[in-house]
Design a protein around this motif. Structure first.
Motif, short mmCIF file in Angstrom:
data_model
loop_
_atom_site.label_atom_id
_atom_site.label_comp_id
_atom_site.label_asym_id
_atom_site.label_seq_id
_atom_site.Cartn_x
_atom_site.Cartn_y
_atom_site.Cartn_z
N SER A 82 0.99 -0.85 0.11
CA SER A 82 -0.20 -0.16 0.20
C SER A 82 0.69 1.15 -0.05
O SER A 82 0.79 2.01 -0.49
N GLN A 83 2.03 1.39 1.28
CA GLN A 83 2.72 2.37 0.63
C GLN A 83 3.52 2.45 -0.54
O GLN A 83 3.96 3.40 -1.29
N ILE A 84 3.91 1.44 -1.21
CA ILE A 84 4.21 1.89 -2.44
C ILE A 84 3.44 2.05 -3.61
O ILE A 84 3.54 2.75 -4.17
N GLU A 85 2.25 1.24 -3.75
CA GLU A 85 1.24 1.89 -4.54
C GLU A 85 0.83 3.74 -4.17
O GLU A 85 0.18 4.23 -5.20
N GLN A 86 1.55 3.87 -2.85
CA GLN A 86 0.47 5.61 -2.88
C GLN A 86 1.90 6.49 -3.28
O GLN A 86 1.34 7.65 -3.63
N VAL A 87 2.70 6.21 -3.58
CA VAL A 87 3.99 6.78 -3.57
C VAL A 87 3.71 6.99 -4.93
O VAL A 87 3.93 8.17 -5.95
N GLN A 88 3.37 5.94 -6.19
CA GLN A 88 3.00 5.53 -7.38
C GLN A 88 1.78 6.64 -8.03
O GLN A 88 2.26 7.17 -8.66
N GLN A 89 1.01 6.86 -6.94
CA GLN A 89 -0.03 7.46 -7.11
C GLN A 89 0.03 8.73 -7.13
O GLN A 89 -0.15 9.33 -7.95
N GLY A 90 0.94 9.08 -6.12
CA GLY A 90 1.50 10.27 -6.13
C GLY A 90 2.47 11.37 -6.61
O GLY A 90 1.80 12.18 -6.86
N GLY A 91 2.46 10.35 -7.53
CA GLY A 91 3.99 10.78 -8.21
C GLY A 91 4.46 11.25 -7.58
O GLY A 91 5.91 12.46 -8.10
N SER A 92 4.82 11.51 -6.22
CA SER A 92 6.16 12.36 -5.44
C SER A 92 7.39 11.02 -5.17
O SER A 92 7.42 10.34 -4.32
N LEU A 93 8.03 10.89 -6.84
CA LEU A 93 8.83 9.26 -6.28
C LEU A 93 10.58 10.50 -5.47
O LEU A 93 10.85 11.52 -6.24
N PRO A 94 11.14 9.65 -4.68
CA PRO A 94 12.30 10.37 -3.94
C PRO A 94 12.90 10.01 -5.38
O PRO A 94 13.14 9.33 -6.23
N GLU A 95 13.99 11.32 -4.63
CA GLU A 95 15.93 10.93 -6.27
C GLU A 95 16.14 9.92 -6.38
O GLU A 95 15.54 9.29 -5.19
N GLN A 96 16.51 9.27 -8.01
CA GLN A 96 17.19 8.18 -8.52
C GLN A 96 16.16 6.71 -8.00
O GLN A 96 16.45 6.67 -7.89
N GLN B 227 7.27 -6.73 -6.80
CA GLN B 227 7.39 -7.83 -7.65
C GLN B 227 9.03 -8.95 -6.26
O GLN B 227 8.67 -10.09 -5.95
N GLN B 228 9.00 -8.26 -6.12
CA GLN B 228 10.11 -8.48 -4.93
C GLN B 228 9.70 -9.13 -3.56
O GLN B 228 9.87 -10.23 -2.87
N LEU B 229 8.73 -8.60 -3.62
CA LEU B 229 8.28 -8.53 -1.79
C LEU B 229 7.14 -9.30 -1.90
O LEU B 229 6.99 -10.32 -0.84
N THR B 230 6.76 -9.87 -3.21
CA THR B 230 6.02 -10.98 -3.30
C THR B 230 6.41 -11.97 -3.11
O THR B 230 6.05 -12.72 -2.60
N THR C 156 12.94 5.53 -10.11
CA THR C 156 11.86 5.36 -10.74
C THR C 156 11.07 4.51 -10.58
O THR C 156 10.96 3.61 -9.39
N LEU C 157 9.38 4.67 -11.54
CA LEU C 157 8.54 3.53 -11.22
C LEU C 157 9.14 1.62 -11.83
O LEU C 157 8.23 1.65 -10.98
N GLU C 158 9.89 1.68 -12.22
CA GLU C 158 10.23 0.95 -12.64
C GLU C 158 11.15 -0.13 -11.39
O GLU C 158 10.44 -1.18 -11.75
N GLN C 159 11.43 0.43 -11.05
CA GLN C 159 12.00 -0.12 -9.23
C GLN C 159 11.36 -0.17 -8.57
O GLN C 159 11.66 -0.62 -7.44
N LEU C 160 10.11 0.63 -7.95
CA LEU C 160 9.48 1.20 -7.62
C LEU C 160 8.25 -0.70 -7.97
O LEU C 160 7.75 -1.40 -7.09
N GLN C 161 7.63 -1.23 -9.27
CA GLN C 161 7.65 -2.30 -9.45
C GLN C 161 8.25 -3.48 -9.37
O GLN C 161 7.75 -4.39 -8.57
#
Length: 207
Positions: free
Chosen positions: A137-151, A162-165, A153-158
């Motif tokens: 849920s925290q990852i989804e909130q970051v993706q939907q909010g668009g305020s990604l930390p520096e360095q 997957q690794q978390l699952t 990317t969306l691919e890294q979050l995805q």
């Protein structure tokens, strides 16, 4: 005519063998070792069960596991006591009834072990799932909010999702296997010693 000497009866030789000087010493040794095994088992269980908390799941599982691991000492002690008191009919029968009662209790306790381990397995899997959902849920909130930390990317979050699952799936498998192995080991010890105690009990109450 002189008569030949009659051979001694085999019953006499068996009686002399039964009353050999080594028999009382062997029974005394078994009596001492038997009491020592029982005392050691009771002291261990008293220390492990203190402070008692019967309604706590972890406490019950730990106690039953420790009883199963140390139950062979109980069986050995009872067997030696049975041997040392076998000629005393009243004491032997009393010990036999105690063995039967404890053996039946061991067999019946297997139901408690199965239930508690199933509940523990369910709780462990639920905790892993809850932690996974929180992080997802925290990852989804970051993706939907668009305020990604520096360095980042969306691919890294995805990939992190997957690794978390995968890690959660591995943790669930390990938890399920570990609890199952522990449960099977405890059940095997309790059933084996319970049947052994019941066998000693039936032997003790025979006339």
């Amino acid at each position: 005519m002189t008569s030949l000497p009659r051979p001694r009866s085999s019953k006499v030789s068996q009686t002399n063998a039964g009353h050999s000087p080594q028999a009382p010493a062997a029974k005394s040794i078994c009596l001492i070792v038997g009491f020592t095994c029982l005392l050691g088992f009771l002291v261990d269980m008293l220390v492990l069960a203190t402070p008692p908390d019967v309604f706590a799941l972890e406490w019950r599982i730990n106690i039953m596991q420790q009883v199963g691991d140390r139950s062979i000492v109980l069986l050995l002690g009872v067997g030696m006591l049975m041997f040392s008191t076998f000629e005393k009919r009243a004491l032997k029968r009393s010990l036999g009834y105690v063995c039967l009662a404890v053996g039946v209790a061991f067999i019946l306790s297997c139901g408690v072990v199965i239930r508690d381990n199933l509940v523990l397995q369910k709780q462990a899997l639920q905790n892993i799932s809850n932690q996974e959902q929180q992080i997802q849920s925290q990852i989804e909130q970051v993706q939907q909010g668009g305020s990604l930390p520096e360095q980042v990317t969306l691919e890294q979050l995805q990939q992190a999702s997957q690794q978390l699952t995968q890690q959660a799936t591995t943790l669930k498998q390990n938890a399920r296997q570990g609890i199952t192995k522990s449960s099977v080991a405890s059940l095997g010890n309790l059933i084996a010693v319970g049947l052994g105690l019941m066998g000693l009990g039936r032997l003790g109450i025979k006339r």
